[in-house]
Scaffold this active site. Structure first.
Site, PDB file in Angstrom:
ATOM      1  N   GLY A  12       0.765  -1.241   0.000  1.00 26.39           N
ATOM      2  CA  GLY A  12       0.000   0.000   0.000  1.00 26.39           C
ATOM      3  C   GLY A  12       0.792   1.285   0.000  1.00 26.39           C
ATOM      4  O   GLY A  12       0.270   2.326   0.382  1.00 26.39           O
ATOM      5  N   THR A  13       2.066   1.257  -0.452  1.00 33.73           N
ATOM      6  CA  THR A  13       2.832   2.510  -0.479  1.00 33.73           C
ATOM      7  C   THR A  13       2.237   3.492  -1.488  1.00 33.73           C
ATOM      8  O   THR A  13       2.144   4.693  -1.212  1.00 33.73           O
ATOM      9  CB  THR A  13       4.323   2.257  -0.784  1.00 33.73           C
ATOM     10  N   ASN A  14       1.814   3.002  -2.652  1.00 37.41           N
ATOM     11  CA  ASN A  14       1.171   3.892  -3.622  1.00 37.41           C
ATOM     12  C   ASN A  14      -0.162   4.394  -3.083  1.00 37.41           C
ATOM     13  O   ASN A  14      -0.516   5.552  -3.271  1.00 37.41           O
ATOM     14  CB  ASN A  14       0.987   3.200  -4.976  1.00 37.41           C
TER      15      ASN A  14
ATOM     16  N   LYS B 140     -14.997 -16.156  -9.164  1.00 39.66           N
ATOM     17  CA  LYS B 140     -14.705 -14.804  -9.666  1.00 39.66           C
ATOM     18  C   LYS B 140     -15.969 -13.997  -9.958  1.00 39.66           C
ATOM     19  O   LYS B 140     -16.025 -12.802  -9.654  1.00 39.66           O
ATOM     20  CB  LYS B 140     -13.830 -14.890 -10.911  1.00 39.66           C
TER      21      LYS B 140
ATOM     22  N   ARG C 119      -5.194  -8.640  -9.280  1.00 38.26           N
ATOM     23  CA  ARG C 119      -6.194  -9.444  -9.968  1.00 38.26           C
ATOM     24  C   ARG C 119      -6.571  -8.754 -11.275  1.00 38.26           C
ATOM     25  O   ARG C 119      -6.535  -7.532 -11.364  1.00 38.26           O
ATOM     26  CB  ARG C 119      -7.449  -9.597  -9.108  1.00 38.26           C
TER      27      ARG C 119
ATOM     28  N   ILE D 118      -9.193  -7.319 -13.767  1.00 36.74           N
ATOM     29  CA  ILE D 118     -10.560  -6.802 -13.661  1.00 36.74           C
ATOM     30  C   ILE D 118     -11.417  -7.504 -14.703  1.00 36.74           C
ATOM     31  O   ILE D 118     -11.095  -7.500 -15.895  1.00 36.74           O
ATOM     32  CB  ILE D 118     -10.586  -5.273 -13.891  1.00 36.74           C
TER      33      ILE D 118
ATOM     34  N   ASN E  54      -4.491   1.895 -14.095  1.00 39.85           N
ATOM     35  CA  ASN E  54      -3.592   0.954 -13.433  1.00 39.85           C
ATOM     36  C   ASN E  54      -2.156   1.457 -13.537  1.00 39.85           C
ATOM     37  O   ASN E  54      -1.792   2.150 -14.479  1.00 39.85           O
ATOM     38  CB  ASN E  54      -3.693  -0.425 -14.098  1.00 39.85           C
TER      39      ASN E  54
ATOM     40  N   HIS F 144       1.676  -0.063 -13.659  1.00 42.94           N
ATOM     41  CA  HIS F 144       2.375  -1.332 -13.886  1.00 42.94           C
ATOM     42  C   HIS F 144       3.887  -1.112 -13.831  1.00 42.94           C
ATOM     43  O   HIS F 144       4.400  -0.189 -14.460  1.00 42.94           O
ATOM     44  CB  HIS F 144       1.980  -1.921 -15.245  1.00 42.94           C
TER      45      HIS F 144
END
Length: 194
Positions: free
Chosen positions: A11-13, A64, A90, A92, A106, A108
């Site tokens: 969770g740093t971002n 899912k 995961r 989407i 997102n 990456h």
């Protein structure tokens, strides 16, 4: 404009973005964290910023499709307008994509289209590349294949270990992601007002 962050890990971002929302540097309100790992450190980070948290696993939901349907109910409950993925591990699926087409971004840790999917930093390092990178992109139905918003290269130094490379990639992420979100969110806020 209500924003949800989906995350899976440390969770740093998330924390960097939460600070920027809290100080009004980012448009809108960070209204929700969804995490698919109830014990992930990102949950504690969200509690620190008093961001509502919802967390459950695919296994708890029995697959899912019911998992995504349950997430959709939560997104509707919180009246979420835009989704930011920050280390959400995961893919989407169509249930969420159909409702948020063009409204999911997102981050990456590679210079796409190189190294989509998991373990991108390790794979680039193992291949003895001279550089890797960071990509911010919109999410589509492929694996890290959506339209690219912005990218930056990160050099792989001869003295690097996987850990030092990972640290530099994360430093790039922590700078680039808030910049891009700051630029794109106002465009969506205007769309919501029209």
């Amino acid at each position: 404009m209500k924003v949800a962050i989906l995350a899976s890990g440390n969770g740093t971002n998330f924390e960097i973005l939460a600070k920027k929302f809290e100080s009004n540097e980012l448009a809108g309100k960070l209204a929700l964290l969804f995490c698919d790992h109830p014990d992930a450190p990102v949950v504690k980070r969200a509690e620190k910023y008093q961001v509502p948290v919802r967390t459950f696993t695919v296994k708890e939901c029995g697959g899912k499709l019911p998992y995504e349907e349950r997430i959709m109910k939560i997104l509707k409950e919180f009246q979420i307008d835009f989704i930011v993925l920050a280390g959400y591990l995961r893919v989407i699926g169509p249930t969420i994509l159909q409702n948020y087409e063009g409204k999911i971004v997102n981050l990456h840790p590679a210079y796409l289209p190189e190294y989509p999917g998991l373990h991108s930093i390790e794979r680039a390092f193992a291949d003895h590349r001279k550089q890797t990178g960071v990509t911010v992109h919109f999410v589509d139905d492929g694996l890290d294949s959506g339209p690219i918003i912005r990218q930056e290269h990160v050099p792989i130094l001869s003295t690097d270990t996987v850990e030092t490379l990972e640290q530099r990639v994360h430093e790039c992420e922590h700078r680039l992601y808030p910049q891009v979100i700051k630029e794109i969110l106002p465009k969506f806020t205007k769309k919501e007002q029209n």
